[in-house]
Design a protein around this motif. Structure first.
Motif, PDB file in Angstrom:
ATOM      1  N   PRO A 200       0.671  -1.196  -0.168  1.00  0.00           N
ATOM      2  CA  PRO A 200       0.486  -0.023  -0.074  1.00  0.00           C
ATOM      3  C   PRO A 200       0.554   1.083  -0.021  1.00  0.00           C
ATOM      4  CG  PRO A 200      -0.933  -1.741   1.509  1.00  0.00           C
ATOM      5  CD  PRO A 200       0.218  -2.051   0.824  1.00  0.00           C
ATOM      6  N   TRP A 205       0.586   1.575  -6.150  1.00  0.00           N
ATOM      7  CA  TRP A 205       0.052  -0.107  -6.449  1.00  0.00           C
ATOM      8  C   TRP A 205      -1.990  -0.615  -7.036  1.00  0.00           C
ATOM      9  CZ3 TRP A 205       2.290  -4.198  -5.706  1.00  0.00           C
ATOM     10  CH2 TRP A 205       1.471  -5.390  -5.095  1.00  0.00           C
ATOM     11  N   ASP A 207      -1.664  -1.206 -10.379  1.00  0.00           N
ATOM     12  CA  ASP A 207      -1.492  -1.226 -11.575  1.00  0.00           C
ATOM     13  C   ASP A 207      -0.736  -0.421 -12.696  1.00  0.00           C
ATOM     14  OD1 ASP A 207      -3.829  -3.073 -11.820  1.00  0.00           O
ATOM     15  OD2 ASP A 207      -5.454  -1.637 -12.289  1.00  0.00           O
ATOM     16  N   ARG A 243      -5.643  -9.918   0.524  1.00  0.00           N
ATOM     17  CA  ARG A 243      -5.288  -8.212   0.828  1.00  0.00           C
ATOM     18  C   ARG A 243      -4.985  -8.107  -0.258  1.00  0.00           C
ATOM     19  NH1 ARG A 243      -1.207  -8.872   6.111  1.00  0.00           N
ATOM     20  NH2 ARG A 243      -1.167  -6.280   5.377  1.00  0.00           N
ATOM     21  N   PRO A 245      -6.091  -6.772  -3.901  1.00  0.00           N
ATOM     22  CA  PRO A 245      -7.109  -5.739  -4.542  1.00  0.00           C
ATOM     23  C   PRO A 245      -7.855  -6.566  -6.199  1.00  0.00           C
ATOM     24  CG  PRO A 245      -4.954  -4.601  -4.457  1.00  0.00           C
ATOM     25  CD  PRO A 245      -4.263  -5.905  -4.465  1.00  0.00           C
ATOM     26  N   GLU A 246      -8.792  -5.992  -5.605  1.00  0.00           N
ATOM     27  CA  GLU A 246      -9.717  -5.906  -6.754  1.00  0.00           C
ATOM     28  C   GLU A 246      -8.579  -6.779  -8.229  1.00  0.00           C
ATOM     29  OE1 GLU A 246     -12.412  -8.041  -7.408  1.00  0.00           O
ATOM     30  OE2 GLU A 246     -12.374  -8.706  -5.118  1.00  0.00           O
ATOM     31  N   TYR A 248      -6.005  -7.951  -9.028  1.00  0.00           N
ATOM     32  CA  TYR A 248      -4.995  -7.940  -9.171  1.00  0.00           C
ATOM     33  C   TYR A 248      -4.071  -9.073 -10.830  1.00  0.00           C
ATOM     34  CZ  TYR A 248       0.410  -8.552  -8.232  1.00  0.00           C
ATOM     35  OH  TYR A 248       1.365  -9.386  -7.449  1.00  0.00           O
TER      36      TYR A 248
END
Length: 268
Positions: A200, A205, A207, A243, A245-246, A248
């Protein structure tokens, strides 16, 4: 050491590469394993850390290739916390050399973990890699101790490598000024292992970060949380994976390939 697939599956496939960890990336499946230098260095390093699967020949801290071939690579496998070892006796004589692994998987990428901090191991691995065709060598990446990786990176220009020092330099500098779009030199043509608890803090972060790494010839993998000490562990639980991200799309370093694959399928 855990394996991504049970040894039985490898035996049924008659694979010479019977002790390792399979990783997932968005682009390709990548085989990663610890490289151990045999005394005579026949056909390159041996892709396994023998201390995790059995016992070294008596009196030998660095056994020969033939000595390693006598070990039982099924010795240490257990699926129930050490209560049973179902494959002991099944893997004698089946430990492969690095050359045999590359031959067995001609269409795969490889991430080699140099286990020691001996620069001589980096130099010997470099000699092996430099004897490969440019196309085959391009399918290999490596990470490990600062000294062998420094030797390897010097001797094999363009090879994607990572050490603790280079990773620290890359991530800390990127956190400091990644917002400017400038890329730290340490982030170029390298392997970037991103602890999930550090991710994070990385500008863009996931893409934009992944695209920036790709634009400078680097390959990024997310790994388990880092809390100091040695390298992070793999993404080996649903709690860690949750944890991410969608959508990823980067690499995932894990010892639990089947669990991760099932988790990824469940998100589609």
């Amino acid at each position: 050491m855990k394996t991504a697939h049970e040894l039985k599956r490898y035996l049924s496939q008659k694979s010479r590469f019977l002790h390792g960890k399979i990783q997932i990336s968005a682009r390709d499946d990548i085989l990663t394993f610890a490289a151990f230098e045999s005394q005579d260095f026949r056909d390159g390093m041996t892709p396994s850390h023998y201390l995790s699967i059995g016992k070294a020949p008596a009196g030998s801290a660095n056994p020969t290739s033939l000595g390693l071939k006598k070990l039982d690579i099924g010795y240490g496998y257990t699926a129930d916390g050490g209560r049973t070892y179902p494959f002991r006796g099944s893997g004698v004589g089946m430990m492969p050399t690095l050359a045999e692994v590359l031959e067995a998987f001609p269409d795969r990428l490889f991430l080699i973990n140099v286990k020691s901090n001996d620069p001589d191991e980096g130099s010997k691995l470099a000699t092996f890699l430099n004897a490969l065709s440019p196309e085959r060598r391009a399918a290999v990446m490596a990470y490990g101790g600062d000294r062998p990786i420094a030797a390897l990176r010097t001797a094999v220009p363009g090879l994607k490598t990572m050490s603790r020092a280079s990773l620290k330099g890359c991530l800390l500098r990127y956190i400091a000024y990644g917002w400017t779009a400038a890329m730290p030199d340490e982030c170029r043509s390298t392997v970037v292992l991103v602890p999930i608890n550090v991710a994070p803090w990385l500008w863009g972060w996931p893409d934009r970060f992944l695209n920036r790494m790709d634009s400078v010839g680097s390959t990024a993998f997310v790994v388990g949380p880092y809390h100091g000490g040695d390298f992070s562990t793999g993404m080996d639980s649903v709690e860690k994976l949750s944890r991410l991200p969608e959508n990823y799309s980067g690499g995932i370093l894990t010892n639990e390939i089947e669990m991760v694959a099932a988790w990824l399928r469940s998100r589609k």
